[in-house]
Design a protein around this motif. Structure first.
Motif, PDB file in Angstrom:
ATOM      1  N   ARG A 239      43.779  69.616  45.809  1.00  0.00           N
ATOM      2  CA  ARG A 239      42.990  70.571  45.019  1.00  0.00           C
ATOM      3  C   ARG A 239      43.777  71.799  44.574  1.00  0.00           C
ATOM      4  NH1 ARG A 239      39.487  67.637  43.759  1.00  0.00           N
ATOM      5  NH2 ARG A 239      38.377  66.373  45.276  1.00  0.00           N
ATOM      6  N   GLY A 240      45.074  71.848  44.878  1.00  0.00           N
ATOM      7  CA  GLY A 240      45.879  73.006  44.483  1.00  0.00           C
ATOM      8  C   GLY A 240      45.945  73.148  42.960  1.00  0.00           C
ATOM      9  N   ILE A 241      46.356  74.321  42.483  1.00  0.00           N
ATOM     10  CA  ILE A 241      46.330  74.553  41.021  1.00  0.00           C
ATOM     11  C   ILE A 241      47.279  73.629  40.261  1.00  0.00           C
ATOM     12  CG2 ILE A 241      45.495  76.949  41.062  1.00  0.00           C
ATOM     13  CD1 ILE A 241      48.450  77.821  40.577  1.00  0.00           C
ATOM     14  N   VAL A 242      48.425  73.326  40.868  1.00  0.00           N
ATOM     15  CA  VAL A 242      49.381  72.472  40.150  1.00  0.00           C
ATOM     16  C   VAL A 242      48.825  71.052  40.024  1.00  0.00           C
ATOM     17  CG1 VAL A 242      51.782  71.752  39.971  1.00  0.00           C
ATOM     18  CG2 VAL A 242      51.249  73.902  41.078  1.00  0.00           C
ATOM     19  N   SER A 243      48.206  70.577  41.097  1.00  0.00           N
ATOM     20  CA  SER A 243      47.570  69.248  41.030  1.00  0.00           C
ATOM     21  C   SER A 243      46.435  69.248  40.011  1.00  0.00           C
ATOM     22  CB  SER A 243      47.031  68.832  42.403  1.00  0.00           C
ATOM     23  OG  SER A 243      48.098  68.674  43.304  1.00  0.00           O
ATOM     24  N   GLN A 244      45.645  70.318  40.005  1.00  0.00           N
ATOM     25  CA  GLN A 244      44.556  70.398  39.008  1.00  0.00           C
ATOM     26  C   GLN A 244      45.113  70.285  37.594  1.00  0.00           C
ATOM     27  OE1 GLN A 244      42.151  73.961  39.339  1.00  0.00           O
ATOM     28  NE2 GLN A 244      42.129  73.808  41.573  1.00  0.00           N
ATOM     29  N   ASP A 245      46.235  70.983  37.373  1.00  0.00           N
ATOM     30  CA  ASP A 245      46.825  70.953  36.024  1.00  0.00           C
ATOM     31  C   ASP A 245      47.347  69.556  35.681  1.00  0.00           C
ATOM     32  OD1 ASP A 245      46.241  73.621  35.852  1.00  0.00           O
ATOM     33  OD2 ASP A 245      48.285  74.318  36.277  1.00  0.00           O
ATOM     34  N   TYR A 246      48.040  68.949  36.635  1.00  0.00           N
ATOM     35  CA  TYR A 246      48.551  67.589  36.356  1.00  0.00           C
ATOM     36  C   TYR A 246      47.396  66.615  36.119  1.00  0.00           C
ATOM     37  CZ  TYR A 246      53.519  68.471  37.034  1.00  0.00           C
ATOM     38  OH  TYR A 246      54.812  68.912  36.878  1.00  0.00           O
ATOM     39  N   ARG A 247      46.274  66.842  36.806  1.00  0.00           N
ATOM     40  CA  ARG A 247      45.116  65.972  36.613  1.00  0.00           C
ATOM     41  C   ARG A 247      44.632  66.071  35.160  1.00  0.00           C
ATOM     42  NH1 ARG A 247      42.902  67.318  41.385  1.00  0.00           N
ATOM     43  NH2 ARG A 247      44.113  65.727  42.452  1.00  0.00           N
ATOM     44  N   CYS A 248      44.617  67.289  34.622  1.00  0.00           N
ATOM     45  CA  CYS A 248      44.221  67.465  33.214  1.00  0.00           C
ATOM     46  C   CYS A 248      45.223  66.769  32.290  1.00  0.00           C
ATOM     47  CB  CYS A 248      44.144  68.948  32.847  1.00  0.00           C
ATOM     48  SG  CYS A 248      42.836  69.817  33.708  1.00  0.00           S
ATOM     49  N   VAL A 249      46.506  66.862  32.638  1.00  0.00           N
ATOM     50  CA  VAL A 249      47.543  66.203  31.829  1.00  0.00           C
ATOM     51  C   VAL A 249      47.348  64.686  31.849  1.00  0.00           C
ATOM     52  CG1 VAL A 249      50.031  65.701  31.721  1.00  0.00           C
ATOM     53  CG2 VAL A 249      49.245  68.053  32.016  1.00  0.00           C
ATOM     54  N   VAL A 250      47.009  64.154  33.014  1.00  0.00           N
ATOM     55  CA  VAL A 250      46.781  62.710  33.122  1.00  0.00           C
ATOM     56  C   VAL A 250      45.582  62.297  32.252  1.00  0.00           C
ATOM     57  CG1 VAL A 250      46.010  60.888  34.723  1.00  0.00           C
ATOM     58  CG2 VAL A 250      47.947  62.339  35.319  1.00  0.00           C
ATOM     59  N   HIS A 251      44.560  63.140  32.221  1.00  0.00           N
ATOM     60  CA  HIS A 251      43.417  62.834  31.342  1.00  0.00           C
ATOM     61  C   HIS A 251      43.839  62.852  29.875  1.00  0.00           C
ATOM     62  CE1 HIS A 251      40.295  62.326  34.265  1.00  0.00           C
ATOM     63  NE2 HIS A 251      40.653  63.432  34.879  1.00  0.00           N
TER      64      HIS A 251
END
Ligand SMILES: Nc1ncnc2c1ncn2[C@@H]1O[C@H](COP(=O)(O)OP(=O)(O)O)[C@@H](O)[C@H]1O
Ligand SMILES: [Mg+2]
Length: 259
Positions: A239-251
């Motif tokens: 749930r960290g911010i970097v993971s959140q950002d990569y999750r958006c990139v994956v979408h």
């Protein structure tokens, strides 16, 4: 199988973190079947996925001793499972530097297309192939870029980033003779919220002409901690911010690749 390379002529800007995070999320969060290729003799992504062996077989054999070049290995012989059910990998180690030299010294027809040929063999077994590249456009990386349909180019603001992106674009333009559809898409990494950083980001998005991911990856010490722990970032810190950002990139990526 869609082949995506993560490449930039700069080091230490988040190539491996990007590659590992996207591979992990596509596989373990999105249920895609993912093959990771380690295109860097440093073997960093092999370390993250727990399969690094200084003397082990992998990418060198794929390029030098595959059946498609008269050798004995099939691609499947070089694929290793990881601890993650949806992710397999072809690892690399320091021998990959020798492979680069060997390919340079030989002159055979499929010098730069052998990776493409070798990957065809497993094309139905995976949805995505994510390739972490070193920062040099060596014979290994050229083989990857000839096989790929998309290059994700991490950009870290901090000097010379525009030149690096332009250099990469020029290099890729040269490769389009052999791989005409190769696209490049930039991704802001380690983004900080200062004036210069935001200005560069704005310029990249609106004026540079480069295709960009809308989501920038923020900077956080957690990314460094995951690298040190040799654990994929989205597992280390879901749930960290970097993971959140990569999750958006994956979408963004899935939307682009699968509509
Ligand atoms: N978003 C981020 N915030 C902070 N540190 C990061 C971030 N992404 C990567 N790093 C760190 O920067 C260093 C270089 O990243 P890495 O992905 O190995 O780059 P490269 O593969 O381009 O050399 C590593 O220590 C990594 O943990
Ligand atoms: Mg790296």
């Amino acid at each position: 199988m869609k082949i995506i390379a993560v490449m930039s002529p700069k080091g230490g800007i988040g190539k491996t973190t990007t590659s590992d995070s996207i591979a992990y999320m596509l596989g373990e969060e999105q249920g895609k079947r993912v093959l990771v290729l380690d295109g860097d003799p440093q073997g960093d992504t092999s370390k993250t996925f727990g399969v690094y062996e200084p003397d082990g077989i992998g990418m060198s054999e794929l390029l030098e001793k595959h059946e498609c070049v008269g050798g004995t290995y099939k691609t499947g012989d070089l694929i290793r499972p990881t601890d993650y059910s949806h992710i397999d990998i072809i690892p690399a180690n320091g021998y990959l530097m020798k492979t680069d030299m060997n390919l340079l010294l030989k002159s055979e027809d499929n010098q730069v297309t052998r990776m493409r040929e070798a990957l065809e063999e497993v094309s139905d077994a995976y949805d995505y192939c994510i390739c972490d590249c070193g920062r040099l456009l060596d014979m290994v990386v050229i083989n990857i870029l000839i096989a790929a349909e998309l290059v994700i180019a991490p950009v870290k603001v901090g000097g010379y980033e525009i030149e690096a992106l332009q250099n990469l674009e020029e290099q890729i333009e040269d490769l389009r003779d052999i791989n005409p559809d190769l696209r490049i898409k930039a991704l802001m990494t380690m983004r900080q919220k200062n004036k210069t950083s935001l200005e560069v980001e704005e310029w990249l998005k609106t004026e540079s002409g480069f295709d960009m991911f809308v989501t920038p990856i923020r900077r956080s010490i957690v990314a460094e901690k995951s690298t040190t722990a040799m654990i994929p970032l989205p597992k280390f810190s879901k749930r960290g911010i970097v993971s959140q950002d990569y999750r958006c990139v994956v979408h963004e990526l899935l939307k682009e690749m699968e509509g």
